[in-house]
Design an enzyme around this catalytic site. Structure first.
Site, PDB file in Angstrom:
ATOM      1  CG  ASN A  63      17.278  -2.953   4.367  1.00  0.00           C
ATOM      2  OD1 ASN A  63      17.616  -4.135   4.433  1.00  0.00           O
ATOM      3  ND2 ASN A  63      16.272  -2.463   5.068  1.00  0.00           N
TER       4      ASN A  63
ATOM      5  CB  THR B 222      18.424   1.377   0.015  1.00  0.00           C
ATOM      6  OG1 THR B 222      17.935   0.467   0.997  1.00  0.00           O
ATOM      7  CG2 THR B 222      17.621   1.248  -1.266  1.00  0.00           C
TER       8      THR B 222
ATOM      9  CG  ASP C 183       9.073   8.825  10.976  1.00  0.00           C
ATOM     10  OD1 ASP C 183       9.707   7.743  10.937  1.00  0.00           O
ATOM     11  OD2 ASP C 183       7.841   8.879  11.105  1.00  0.00           O
TER      12      ASP C 183
ATOM     13  CB  ALA D 184      -0.921  -0.015   1.227  1.00  0.00           C
TER      14      ALA D 184
ATOM     15  N   GLY E  17      22.961   6.861   1.015  1.00  0.00           N
ATOM     16  CA  GLY E  17      22.498   6.790  -0.364  1.00  0.00           C
ATOM     17  C   GLY E  17      22.232   5.359  -0.807  1.00  0.00           C
TER      18      GLY E  17
ATOM     19  N   GLY F 215      20.498   3.950   3.471  1.00  0.00           N
ATOM     20  CA  GLY F 215      20.035   5.004   4.364  1.00  0.00           C
ATOM     21  C   GLY F 215      20.663   6.342   4.014  1.00  0.00           C
TER      22      GLY F 215
ATOM     23  CG  ASP G 242       7.688   0.849   1.934  1.00  0.00           C
ATOM     24  OD1 ASP G 242       8.326  -0.170   1.636  1.00  0.00           O
ATOM     25  OD2 ASP G 242       6.995   0.942   2.971  1.00  0.00           O
TER      26      ASP G 242
HETATM   27  P1  ADP Z   1      14.887   0.996   4.262  1.00  0.00           P
HETATM   28  O1  ADP Z   1      13.852   1.933   4.838  1.00  0.00           O
HETATM   29  O2  ADP Z   1      14.319  -0.066   3.380  1.00  0.00           O
HETATM   30  O3  ADP Z   1      15.881   0.462   5.263  1.00  0.00           O
HETATM   31  P2  ADP Z   1      16.864   3.005   3.542  1.00  0.00           P
HETATM   32  O4  ADP Z   1      16.866   3.441   4.968  1.00  0.00           O
HETATM   33  O5  ADP Z   1      18.146   2.530   2.955  1.00  0.00           O
HETATM   34  O6  ADP Z   1      15.742   1.912   3.263  1.00  0.00           O
HETATM   35  O7  ADP Z   1      16.327   4.260   2.708  1.00  0.00           O
HETATM   36  C1  ADP Z   1      16.020   4.187   1.343  1.00  0.00           C
HETATM   37  C2  ADP Z   1      16.620   5.381   0.628  1.00  0.00           C
HETATM   38  O8  ADP Z   1      16.075   6.596   1.156  1.00  0.00           O
HETATM   39  C3  ADP Z   1      18.130   5.489   0.780  1.00  0.00           C
HETATM   40  O9  ADP Z   1      18.788   4.734  -0.219  1.00  0.00           O
HETATM   41  C4  ADP Z   1      18.350   6.992   0.624  1.00  0.00           C
HETATM   42  O10 ADP Z   1      18.441   7.330  -0.737  1.00  0.00           O
HETATM   43  C5  ADP Z   1      17.078   7.586   1.220  1.00  0.00           C
HETATM   44  N1  ADP Z   1      17.334   7.928   2.643  1.00  0.00           N
HETATM   45  C6  ADP Z   1      17.069   7.172   3.729  1.00  0.00           C
HETATM   46  N2  ADP Z   1      17.474   7.789   4.866  1.00  0.00           N
HETATM   47  C7  ADP Z   1      18.009   8.964   4.487  1.00  0.00           C
HETATM   48  C8  ADP Z   1      18.618  10.086   5.183  1.00  0.00           C
HETATM   49  N3  ADP Z   1      18.751  10.086   6.522  1.00  0.00           N
HETATM   50  N4  ADP Z   1      19.047  11.132   4.440  1.00  0.00           N
HETATM   51  C9  ADP Z   1      18.923  11.145   3.099  1.00  0.00           C
HETATM   52  N5  ADP Z   1      18.381  10.137   2.391  1.00  0.00           N
HETATM   53  C10 ADP Z   1      17.926   9.060   3.056  1.00  0.00           C
END
Ligand code: ADP
Length: 301
Positions: free
Chosen positions: A186, A220, A246, A44, A225, A222, A252
């Site tokens: 991830n 991914t 957050d 969703a 990048g 976080g 997603d």
């Molecule tokens: P998941 O929620 O599946 O663990 P990620 O945390 O890797 O995935 O986040 C997915 C994408 O969102 C990352 O590859 C990045 O491009 C972006 N992203 C996530 N957290 C951040 C952050 N703190 N600052 C900038 N971009 C972010």
């Protein structure tokens, strides 16, 4: 020729969230905040994220014939998602029971409910086949039965691109792996899918994942990048620098944006760079679906 840019086959959950001073131990009762009720579930969420960006999006899912199911259908329709493929009944709507403490740590119990009743037979129904045939890209996750994902793969038409985020992660059958273009993981998902010999760096994970059969892989990372990899090589995609409040739903929104852009013919690296901007906006706002940006908002970052 395609009626939909993206078909998401996946889960729909009601997220029931209560803030607590301390998460309860065994046998313990604690009092918490007022209940907050949010539409969620990876399927969703992805559908809403794509539709909000302007993608012509459909959702194939199952919800219960209950108030949570209606909440989920309403949020999909409000975002502009075609819900003709959402089946109703068979079990209560899936729920996630979430307690969050002041440090932001949470405990979550998921009752898959109707998500667990989205069966391979549902995918073979003429209405579902029609949706599969009408969609440029099909995206799934693992909050529905793996057999159902396998049936989606069998039902793909030549020329339809398949994207999988294996969450929650588990080992994947070879035909599913071979269909992924890309497999999006991830760090945690990469380690589980790879098992013992995952390697130490994202580049090593991507190489090992590619060796399992997907045509392409996205890892991914976080705030670091992402990394994209296919037969032509591996490339880092830098994150957009933002102040995260957050991170719920970041993955997603990233996956939905990537799947949509790939369907428009954009390269894997360019699609991932766009998706990183979408994920970056999402983490600057509270919530999952509530945090997903429009294309105009992405253009502004
Ligand atoms: P998941 O929620 O599946 O663990 P990620 O945390 O890797 O995935 O986040 C997915 C994408 O969102 C990352 O590859 C990045 O491009 C972006 N992203 C996530 N957290 C951040 C952050 N703190 N600052 C900038 N971009 C972010």
């Amino acid at each position: 020729m395609f009626e939909y840019d993206l078909l998401v086959v996946g889960s729909a959950n009601a997220d029931l969230v209560v803030g607590v001073e301390r998460r309860p131990g065994a046998g313990e009762t604690v009092l918490g905040s007022d209940l907050a009720l949010h539409p969620g579930g990876k399927g969703a969420n992805q559908a809403v994220a794509a539709a909000r960006l302007g993608a012509r999006t459909a959702l194939l899912a199952r919800v219960g014939d209950d108030a949570h199911g209606r909440l989920l259908l309403d949020s999909q329709r409000a975002a502009g998602v075609d819900t003709s493929g959402v089946l109703v009944g068979g079990a209560p709507t899936g729920v996630a029971l979430i307690t969050v403490d002041p440090s932001g740590d949470n405990s979550i119990v998921v009752s898959p409910g109707a998500n667990g009743r989205l069966t391979p037979d549902d995918i073979r129904e003429p209405s579902a086949s029609t949706l599969l045939a009408a969609s440029r890209v099909v995206s799934t996750q693992l909050e529905i039965p793996l057999e159902t994902v396998e049936e989606v793969v069998r039902g793909l038409r030549p020329g339809t691109r398949f994207v999988l985020n294996p969450s929650p992660p588990r080992e994947l059958p070879a035909p599913v792996l071979a269909a992924c273009d890309p497999l999006i993981v991830n760090e945690h998902e990469a380690r589980v899918v790879l098992g013992a010999d995952a390697g130490a760096t994202p580049e090593e994970w991507a190489g090992a994942l590619l060796a399992l059969g997907p045509r392409s892989v996205v890892v991914t990372l976080g705030e670091e990048g992402a990394l994209v990899a296919d037969a032509s090589g591996t490339a880092r995609v830098p994150a957009v620098e933002v102040t995260a409040v957050d991170t719920t739903g970041a993955g997603d929104s990233f996956t939905a944006a990537l799947a949509w852009r790939l369907g428009t013919g954009e390269s894997l690296a360019d699609s991932a760079a766009y998706a990183a901007r979408v994920g970056a906006v999402a983490v600057t706002r509270q919530g999952a679906q509530a945090s997903f940006p429009t294309a105009e908002e992405v253009a502004a970052v």
